[in-house]
Design an enzyme around this catalytic site. Structure first.
Site, PDB file in Angstrom:
ATOM      1  N   CYS A 120       5.318  10.885  -0.984  1.00 61.49           N
ATOM      2  CA  CYS A 120       5.704  10.986   0.430  1.00 61.49           C
ATOM      3  C   CYS A 120       6.941  11.856   0.630  1.00 61.49           C
ATOM      4  CB  CYS A 120       5.944   9.602   1.008  1.00 61.49           C
ATOM      5  SG  CYS A 120       4.579   8.495   0.706  1.00 61.49           S
ATOM      6  N   HIS A 260      10.991   9.503   6.614  1.00 61.71           N
ATOM      7  CA  HIS A 260       9.600   9.241   6.255  1.00 61.71           C
ATOM      8  C   HIS A 260       9.169   7.960   6.957  1.00 61.71           C
ATOM      9  CE1 HIS A 260       5.952   8.401   4.293  1.00 61.71           C
ATOM     10  NE2 HIS A 260       6.427   7.510   3.432  1.00 61.71           N
ATOM     11  N   ASN A 289       1.623   5.140   7.980  1.00 62.67           N
ATOM     12  CA  ASN A 289       2.251   5.958   6.947  1.00 62.67           C
ATOM     13  C   ASN A 289       1.289   7.075   6.549  1.00 62.67           C
ATOM     14  OD1 ASN A 289       3.262   7.059   4.602  1.00 62.67           O
ATOM     15  ND2 ASN A 289       3.680   5.104   3.595  1.00 62.67           N
TER      16      ASN A 289
HETATM   17  N1  ACO Z   1      -1.858  -9.371   6.745  1.00 66.38           N
HETATM   18  C1  ACO Z   1      -1.500 -10.639   6.593  1.00 66.38           C
HETATM   19  N2  ACO Z   1      -0.818 -11.091   5.532  1.00 66.38           N
HETATM   20  C2  ACO Z   1      -0.501 -10.194   4.594  1.00 66.38           C
HETATM   21  C3  ACO Z   1      -0.854  -8.840   4.695  1.00 66.38           C
HETATM   22  C4  ACO Z   1      -1.563  -8.433   5.829  1.00 66.38           C
HETATM   23  N3  ACO Z   1      -1.952  -7.171   6.013  1.00 66.38           N
HETATM   24  N4  ACO Z   1      -0.377  -8.183   3.617  1.00 66.38           N
HETATM   25  C5  ACO Z   1       0.238  -9.092   2.855  1.00 66.38           C
HETATM   26  N5  ACO Z   1       0.166 -10.302   3.435  1.00 66.38           N
HETATM   27  C6  ACO Z   1       0.690 -11.569   2.969  1.00 66.38           C
HETATM   28  C7  ACO Z   1       0.874 -11.592   1.481  1.00 66.38           C
HETATM   29  O1  ACO Z   1      -0.349 -11.919   0.836  1.00 66.38           O
HETATM   30  C8  ACO Z   1       1.894 -12.682   1.315  1.00 66.38           C
HETATM   31  O2  ACO Z   1       1.244 -13.919   1.395  1.00 66.38           O
HETATM   32  P1  ACO Z   1       1.676 -15.122   0.433  1.00 66.38           P
HETATM   33  O3  ACO Z   1       3.120 -15.398   0.781  1.00 66.38           O
HETATM   34  O4  ACO Z   1       0.736 -16.199   0.832  1.00 66.38           O
HETATM   35  O5  ACO Z   1       1.499 -14.607  -0.943  1.00 66.38           O
HETATM   36  C9  ACO Z   1       2.758 -12.524   2.562  1.00 66.38           C
HETATM   37  O6  ACO Z   1       1.979 -11.765   3.495  1.00 66.38           O
HETATM   38  C10 ACO Z   1       4.054 -11.829   2.325  1.00 66.38           C
HETATM   39  O7  ACO Z   1       3.805 -10.675   1.540  1.00 66.38           O
HETATM   40  P2  ACO Z   1       4.926  -9.676   1.170  1.00 66.38           P
HETATM   41  O8  ACO Z   1       4.357  -8.602   0.303  1.00 66.38           O
HETATM   42  O9  ACO Z   1       6.131 -10.399   0.672  1.00 66.38           O
HETATM   43  O10 ACO Z   1       5.239  -9.096   2.604  1.00 66.38           O
HETATM   44  P3  ACO Z   1       6.405  -8.136   3.016  1.00 66.38           P
HETATM   45  O11 ACO Z   1       7.140  -8.695   4.130  1.00 66.38           O
HETATM   46  O12 ACO Z   1       7.164  -7.633   1.826  1.00 66.38           O
HETATM   47  O13 ACO Z   1       5.600  -6.900   3.598  1.00 66.38           O
HETATM   48  C11 ACO Z   1       4.885  -4.734   2.996  1.00 66.38           C
HETATM   49  C12 ACO Z   1       4.697  -6.201   2.786  1.00 66.38           C
HETATM   50  C13 ACO Z   1       4.636  -4.393   4.441  1.00 66.38           C
HETATM   51  C14 ACO Z   1       3.893  -3.958   2.127  1.00 66.38           C
HETATM   52  C15 ACO Z   1       6.340  -4.370   2.617  1.00 66.38           C
HETATM   53  O14 ACO Z   1       6.658  -4.861   1.325  1.00 66.38           O
HETATM   54  C16 ACO Z   1       6.578  -2.904   2.626  1.00 66.38           C
HETATM   55  O15 ACO Z   1       6.519  -2.280   3.655  1.00 66.38           O
HETATM   56  N6  ACO Z   1       6.893  -2.321   1.475  1.00 66.38           N
HETATM   57  C17 ACO Z   1       7.093  -0.933   1.383  1.00 66.38           C
HETATM   58  C18 ACO Z   1       5.758  -0.299   1.415  1.00 66.38           C
HETATM   59  C19 ACO Z   1       5.912   1.164   1.547  1.00 66.38           C
HETATM   60  O16 ACO Z   1       6.791   1.690   2.139  1.00 66.38           O
HETATM   61  N7  ACO Z   1       5.009   1.795   0.915  1.00 66.38           N
HETATM   62  C20 ACO Z   1       5.070   3.148   0.915  1.00 66.38           C
HETATM   63  C21 ACO Z   1       3.817   3.585   0.381  1.00 66.38           C
HETATM   64  S1  ACO Z   1       3.675   5.236   0.144  1.00 66.38           S
HETATM   65  C22 ACO Z   1       5.108   5.856   0.460  1.00 66.38           C
HETATM   66  O17 ACO Z   1       5.420   6.035   1.581  1.00 66.38           O
HETATM   67  C23 ACO Z   1       5.965   6.182  -0.637  1.00 66.38           C
END
Ligand code: ACO
Length: 335
Positions: A120, A260, A289
């Site tokens: 990214c 980003h 994203n």
């Molecule tokens: N809908 C409902 N529940 C969900 C979903 C969803 N789409 N996705 C995950 N959950 C659940 C999980 O299973 C977990 O459940 P559990 O507690 O029963 O195990 C709960 O929600 C919490 O999950 P977390 O992963 O802790 O949620 P978090 O608040 O960290 O959010 C997220 C997850 C959005 C992916 C976050 O970690 C994030 O944004 N991380 C950065 C991702 C990113 O920027 N990626 C970039 C990719 S590419 C790039 O740009 C470089």
């Protein structure tokens, strides 16, 4: 013999363009596909909808459309281009490059063309490189594109990732300017020891494609979301501070920050730590994203909305797979 030495000059953005597929996938649509809810997605990511490419549309199609809009905005013909750089993690084919596919698509016969892979952060890397190649006198009219069709490498059964991504392309046209106009300073960084936090495991020389890799879903994005989140906030702030220091500027000098667009919560936290929350431009709610395309799409949108004024100091900052991160400081100059 007299050797002609290149003279350093500035490199300015003289046109922007972007393109997204027509089809929109809302959070409510996703509710019918995986165990998720609009509420969860909006609260945790800020995303409400994203554009998804129909079958048959390629990354170079979107890139080419964005490129032609940027050329029109720059008032430049395709034939004047001498270099095309495409930042992408979803090229049409592993080889030849997506940049060559764009060249074919827009008929830019006089240009050299190659891709950059920096996740990214790809657009910031490509912009920085284009700036240097213009500054040294090596190239004059450079098309820099960030383009992705991430929907093709997303596991649509995995709620942890499928809600996050969208498809699109953004492009800028750059050419020589007076020193200090356009790109002021850039910082590019990477930490390969974090390569496993975000990757597409199979299809390369390490794990070649096989029936087994397809069955094991190794051709989809694999992400340790929490780790990405933690590192991303830290490096976005570090990158922004470092580029400012290199340029001899202060936070107060910045008019716009275009980060980003990965997650609104992450953007908000990084902006709060950096101390410039009110200057951030965000459109993640409508696009999700789009990886290397997110910054140039947002830049094009901000420019076309008339938000960027002549002389404004604009900070672009991103992070991505690799792990990579980077920042570019621009003086926005009306051409
Ligand atoms: N809908 C409902 N529940 C969900 C979903 C969803 N789409 N996705 C995950 N959950 C659940 C999980 O299973 C977990 O459940 P559990 O507690 O029963 O195990 C709960 O929600 C919490 O999950 P977390 O992963 O802790 O949620 P978090 O608040 O960290 O959010 C997220 C997850 C959005 C992916 C976050 O970690 C994030 O944004 N991380 C950065 C991702 C990113 O920027 N990626 C970039 C990719 S590419 C790039 O740009 C470089």
């Amino acid at each position: 013999m007299k050797i002609r030495m290149p003279s350093l000059r500035g490199a300015n953005i003289i046109g922007t363009g972007s393109a997204v597929p027509e089809r929109i996938l809302t959070n409510f649509d996703l509710e019918k596909m995986v165990d998720t809810s609009n509420e969860w997605i909006v609260e945790r990511t800020g995303i409400r909808e994203r554009h998804i490419a129909d079958e048959g549309i390629t990354t170079s199609d979107l890139a080419g459309e964005a490129a032609l809009k940027a050329l029109e905005d720059a008032d430049m013909t395709v034939g004047e281009l001498d270099l095309i750089i495409v930042a992408t993690v979803t090229p049409d084919t592993i080889f030849p490059s997506c940049a060559c596919a764009v060249q074919r698509e827009i008929k830019a016969k006089n240009a050299a063309a190659f891709d950059i892979s920096a996740g990214c952060t790809g657009f910031v890397y490509a912009l920085s490189l284009a700036g240097d190649l213009i500054s040294t006198g090596r190239y004059n009219n450079v098309l820099v594109i960030g383009a992705e069709i991430l929907s093709r490498i997303v596991d649509w059964h995995d709620r942890n990732t499928c809600v996050l991504f969208g498809d699109g392309a953004g492009a800028v046209v750059m050419n020589p300017s007076a020193p200090g106009e356009g790109i002021i300073e850039c910082v590019l960084k990477s930490d390969g020891s974090l390569s496993d936090v975000l990757l597409l495991p199979a299809g390369g020389s390490k794990i070649p494609a096989s029936f087994e890799t397809v069955k094991s879903k190794l051709h989809y994005i694999h992400m340790k979301g929490n780790l990405v989140y933690r590192h991303a906030v830290r490096v976005m702030v570090e990158g922004a501070e470092e580029v400012l220091e290199k340029a001899g500027l202060k936070k107060e000098d910045i008019d716009y920050i275009i980060p980003h667009q990965a997650n609104q919560r992450l953007i908000d936290l990084a902006a709060e730590r950096f101390g410039a929350h009110d200057k951030v431009y965000s459109n993640i709610d409508r696009y999700g994203n789009t990886s290397a395309a997110s910054i140039p799409i947002a830049l094009d949108e901000a420019s076309r909305l008339g938000k960027l004024k002549d002389g404004d100091i604009v900070l672009l900052v991103g992070f991505g797979a690799g792990f990579t991160w980077g920042a570019a400081l621009l003086k926005w100059c009306d051409k």
